[in-house]
Design an enzyme around this catalytic site. Structure first.
Site, PDB file in Angstrom:
ATOM      1  N   THR A  83       0.820  -1.216   0.000  1.00  0.00           N
ATOM      2  CA  THR A  83       0.000   0.000   0.000  1.00  0.00           C
ATOM      3  C   THR A  83       0.849   1.258   0.000  1.00  0.00           C
ATOM      4  O   THR A  83       0.478   2.274  -0.572  1.00  0.00           O
ATOM      5  CB  THR A  83      -0.937  -0.019   1.239  1.00  0.00           C
ATOM      6  OG1 THR A  83      -1.778  -1.154   1.111  1.00  0.00           O
ATOM      7  CG2 THR A  83      -1.793   1.215   1.335  1.00  0.00           C
ATOM      8  N   THR A 159       2.015  -4.316   4.316  1.00  0.00           N
ATOM      9  CA  THR A 159       1.947  -4.591   5.753  1.00  0.00           C
ATOM     10  C   THR A 159       1.577  -6.041   6.081  1.00  0.00           C
ATOM     11  O   THR A 159       1.890  -6.525   7.160  1.00  0.00           O
ATOM     12  CB  THR A 159       0.924  -3.670   6.440  1.00  0.00           C
ATOM     13  OG1 THR A 159      -0.337  -3.835   5.798  1.00  0.00           O
ATOM     14  CG2 THR A 159       1.351  -2.228   6.382  1.00  0.00           C
ATOM     15  N   ASP A 160       0.910  -6.732   5.142  1.00  0.00           N
ATOM     16  CA  ASP A 160       0.394  -8.072   5.472  1.00  0.00           C
ATOM     17  C   ASP A 160       1.489  -9.015   5.967  1.00  0.00           C
ATOM     18  O   ASP A 160       1.296  -9.744   6.937  1.00  0.00           O
ATOM     19  CB  ASP A 160      -0.296  -8.707   4.261  1.00  0.00           C
ATOM     20  CG  ASP A 160      -1.642  -8.072   3.960  1.00  0.00           C
ATOM     21  OD1 ASP A 160      -1.986  -7.078   4.623  1.00  0.00           O
ATOM     22  OD2 ASP A 160      -2.339  -8.568   3.060  1.00  0.00           O
ATOM     23  N   LYS A 238       0.986  -8.187  12.817  1.00  0.00           N
ATOM     24  CA  LYS A 238      -0.099  -7.304  12.362  1.00  0.00           C
ATOM     25  C   LYS A 238      -1.393  -7.833  12.976  1.00  0.00           C
ATOM     26  O   LYS A 238      -1.780  -8.966  12.711  1.00  0.00           O
ATOM     27  CB  LYS A 238      -0.183  -7.317  10.834  1.00  0.00           C
ATOM     28  CG  LYS A 238      -1.274  -6.425  10.269  1.00  0.00           C
ATOM     29  CD  LYS A 238      -1.288  -6.421   8.745  1.00  0.00           C
ATOM     30  CE  LYS A 238      -2.452  -5.570   8.235  1.00  0.00           C
ATOM     31  NZ  LYS A 238      -2.510  -5.486   6.769  1.00  0.00           N
TER      32      LYS A 238
HETATM   33  N1  GLU Z   1      -1.996  -6.927   0.974  1.00  0.00           N
HETATM   34  C1  GLU Z   1      -1.121  -5.880   0.595  1.00  0.00           C
HETATM   35  C2  GLU Z   1       0.291  -6.071   1.125  1.00  0.00           C
HETATM   36  O1  GLU Z   1       0.518  -6.507   2.211  1.00  0.00           O
HETATM   37  C3  GLU Z   1      -1.636  -4.527   0.936  1.00  0.00           C
HETATM   38  C4  GLU Z   1      -1.708  -4.253   2.397  1.00  0.00           C
HETATM   39  C5  GLU Z   1      -0.736  -3.180   2.815  1.00  0.00           C
HETATM   40  O2  GLU Z   1       0.274  -2.895   2.219  1.00  0.00           O
HETATM   41  O3  GLU Z   1      -1.039  -2.619   3.849  1.00  0.00           O
HETATM   42  O4  GLU Z   1       1.201  -5.790   0.397  1.00  0.00           O
END
Ligand code: GLU
Length: 429
Positions: A83, A159-160, A238
């Site tokens: 993201t 973040t995942d 997370k």
């Molecule tokens: N699912 C994606 C990832 O982890 C988007 C979530 C994010 O970056 O917060 O890359």
């Protein structure tokens, strides 16, 4: 006249709505993306006025080439996607990883007041798709930047699985002489509520103002833009799908907190300083593919474990219940016990972690735990399941089996804490 991507106020006879103006699929419809993330269409003839509230942050901003300044540290920002590297795709209305690394500098030019920044593109993907081969690419990019003599590295990451990458990197990079800080964002940068800028700036401040070395995570510590926490690489998770303060340290303290307003940095525990590192950087970047995670559940059958045995898997992290249990103790569940025994007899290693998340596995407390220990199941202690998985895959990728068994219960990169002050005090009572 507002353009797609601009924040606007739309007035109809009945209401006033704020949102991001989107390209509309039809001429007679005006589309707005609301703060909730939903797209709403308004018939053009009902729209009385569209006022500009804020120009799109994604429009090209001309960035003057800043000359390196001697008194500032050098930071490399490596981009992997997620993201933090995403914007709304106006075709689909969805969010997709679509930036170049230097776009972040255009959006948050303040970072260049903190350090001399250099950016590099390592990948452009969502973090759920990362494989061990990508960890190797990221580690190699870190090695290159260190050879280029940067003072610190920020890795933009989805973040995942950000905490899994930080765990993998912590194991892979021995004698890391500089800070490597992973930064993500829960909201993309074209949203007013994006956390990307604050997270990046706090990470840059942390690198510029402290003598910390090692891998860590920098993310929002509260749901407002007040402070970021620096989280330990192997003991962080997370915990929330969408909140900006989604991350928490598990069975550990935070490393530090960076106050976004005052830029004051407060350490919460002892940390490795640059002066503590004497050897040369060593990259141990192999992983064993044949390692799996199985979460136990009521009414479980041995089919998954049997399949892994058949495929000659070398490692299994069993995410058990409570202090270290699995459905193996009554006649209906003996087949699960036998399946584990077979997996181990076939040369596999089984590490047991807990679905409780907080606390420590102890296979000596109950007879059921002892039965698991008897067949060679190893306690995952206070490790997160994800951490135990990466540790096992990394150990099996780099060491012979006997050495793996010797190293598994030892603390290598902060993943096992000797004492869990709060939790264990409570258990004793
Ligand atoms: N699912 C994606 C990832 O982890 C988007 C979530 C994010 O970056 O917060 O890359």
């Amino acid at each position: 006249m507002p353009h797609p991507g601009d924040k606007v106020k739309l007035l109809t006879k009945q209401e006033t709505v704020e949102g991001i103006l989107m390209p509309s699929p039809k001429k007679d419809i005006v589309m707005l993306k609301l703060a909730t993330g939903y797209n709403v269409g308004f018939p053009s003839k009902e729209v009385k006025k569209i006022e500009l509230v804020e120009k799109s942050k994604l429009l090209p901003v001309s960035l003057k080439q800043v000359k390196p300044r001697k008194n500032l540290p050098a930071i490399a920002i490596l981009h992997t996607g997620g993201t933090i590297a995403s914007k709304v795709d106006y075709q689909t209305g969805g969010v997709s990883a679509s930036f170049k690394a230097e776009d972040l500098l255009k959006m948050f030019p303040e970072i260049e007041q903190i350090a001399n920044i250099h950016t590099a593109h390592v990948a452009n993907m969502m973090s759920e798709d990362l494989r061990f081969s990508h960890y190797q690419i990221i580690a190699a990019a870190i090695e290159t930047e260190i050879a280029n003599k940067v003072d610190g590295i920020i890795i933009g990451h989805g973040t995942d699985t950000l905490a899994q990458t930080s765990t993998a990197l912590a194991f892979m990079l021995e004698n890391l002489p500089i800070p490597v800080i992973l930064v993500g964002a829960q909201r993309s940068t074209d949203r007013g509520s994006s956390d990307a800028g604050v997270n990046l700036i706090c990470a840059a401040e942390f690198i510029a103002k402290t003598d910390f070395t090692g891998v860590a995570i920098c993310m929002h510590g509260s749901s407002s833009d007040t402070f970021c926490n620096i989280y330990p690489p192997t003991k962080t998770r997370k915990f929330h799908t969408s909140r900006r303060d989604a991350f928490q340290a598990v069975n550990d303290d935070l490393i530090a907190t960076v106050d976004y307003n005052t830029r004051h940095i407060h350490f919460h525990q002892a940390y490795t300083k640059k002066s503590h590192v004497s050897g040369v950087l060593q990259l141990k970047d192999n992983f064993e593919d044949k390692v799996a995670v199985v979460r136990v559940y009521p009414n479980m059958f041995p089919v998954l474990i049997d399949a892994l045995t058949k495929e000659h898997y070398k490692g299994l992290v069993l995410e058990g219940t409570g202090i270290g249990h699995a459905p193996t103790n009554i006649a209906e569940n003996f087949s699960n016990y036998e399946a584990l025994q077979k997996f181990i007899n076939n040369g596999g290693i089984v590490v047991l972690t807990s679905q409780c998340i907080f606390g420590r596995v102890n296979l000596d407390v109950y007879a059921n735990g002892r039965r698991l220990k008897e067949i060679g199941v190893i306690s995952g202690s206070d490790m997160l399941t994800e951490t135990a998985y990466l540790k096992l895959a990394w150990l099996l990728g780099n060491y012979p089996k006997e050495k793996v068994e010797e190293l598994l219960p030892l603390n290598l990169k902060g993943e096992i804490k000797e004492r869990l002050a709060f939790t264990e005090e409570i258990l004793k009572k």
